[in-house]
Write an enzyme that holds these catalytic residues in place. Structure first.
Site, short mmCIF file in Angstrom:
data_model
loop_
_atom_site.label_atom_id
_atom_site.label_comp_id
_atom_site.label_asym_id
_atom_site.label_seq_id
_atom_site.Cartn_x
_atom_site.Cartn_y
_atom_site.Cartn_z
N ARG A 32 1.47 -7.26 13.92
CA ARG A 32 1.81 -8.42 14.72
C ARG A 32 0.91 -8.54 15.94
O ARG A 32 1.36 -8.71 17.07
CB ARG A 32 3.27 -8.40 15.15
CG ARG A 32 4.23 -8.42 13.98
CD ARG A 32 5.66 -8.38 14.45
NE ARG A 32 6.52 -8.06 13.33
CZ ARG A 32 7.75 -8.49 13.19
NH1 ARG A 32 8.29 -9.24 14.11
NH2 ARG A 32 8.46 -8.15 12.14
N HIS A 33 -0.39 -8.42 15.68
CA HIS A 33 -1.36 -8.55 16.75
C HIS A 33 -2.74 -8.85 16.16
O HIS A 33 -2.95 -8.80 14.96
CB HIS A 33 -1.41 -7.28 17.61
CG HIS A 33 -1.91 -6.07 16.90
ND1 HIS A 33 -1.07 -5.20 16.24
CD2 HIS A 33 -3.16 -5.59 16.72
CE1 HIS A 33 -1.78 -4.23 15.71
NE2 HIS A 33 -3.06 -4.44 15.98
N ALA A 34 -3.67 -9.15 17.05
CA ALA A 34 -5.09 -9.29 16.74
C ALA A 34 -5.84 -8.52 17.83
O ALA A 34 -5.23 -8.02 18.78
CB ALA A 34 -5.50 -10.76 16.72
#
Length: 142
Positions: free
Chosen positions: A54-56
């Site tokens: 749930r990230h970049a």
């Protein structure tokens, strides 16, 4: 690397035979891994109901490998393309470029090995999805 690279599968060498076992090798900035590896970490014993990631990242490139079990990775590219990858063999990695939102879900026995192009830096993480989309729009426009 283009302004926004796409995620893709990497087939790592699988050396050996069924009667003696196998070894796979990933040389940083070699034919397999498109960057110099600066950090290695692994996740394990993740409950199947948990979605991780749930990230970049702003700068970090990664290669994800399911060294055991199964990992389902969903990526969203900067251009908005959604891709689902199933990692089930220790000789296949998934290249995740910067500015690619990604989530992972694991089988109970999964062990994920991650090769990263940068040392850990919390400022490199984009943890808010709306901020990710805004940054991508701004970067594409500028």
């Amino acid at each position: 690397m283009s302004a926004f690279a796409e995620p893709y599968l990497i087939t790592l060498p699988k050396l050996g035979a069924p009667d003696i076992g196998y070894i796979s090798v990933a040389d940083g900035q070699g034919a397999e891994v498109p960057f110099a590896v600066q950090r290695v970490f692994w996740t394990y014993y993740t409950p199947e109901s948990i979605v991780r990631g749930r990230h970049a990242h702003h700068r970090t490139e990664q290669v994800l490998v399911a060294v055991a079990g199964r990992i389902t990775v969903i990526t969203e590219t900067a251009a908005g393309g959604l891709h689902t990858f199933r990692l089930e063999g220790p000789h296949v990695g998934l290249y995740v470029p910067p500015f690619t939102w990604h989530t992972m879900q694991y089988s109970h026995s999964a062990v994920q090995l991650v090769l990263a192009s940068q040392p850990y830096d919390e400022a490199d993480y984009i943890r808010d999805y709306d901020q990710f989309r805004t940054l991508v729009r701004n970067r594409a426009a500028g």
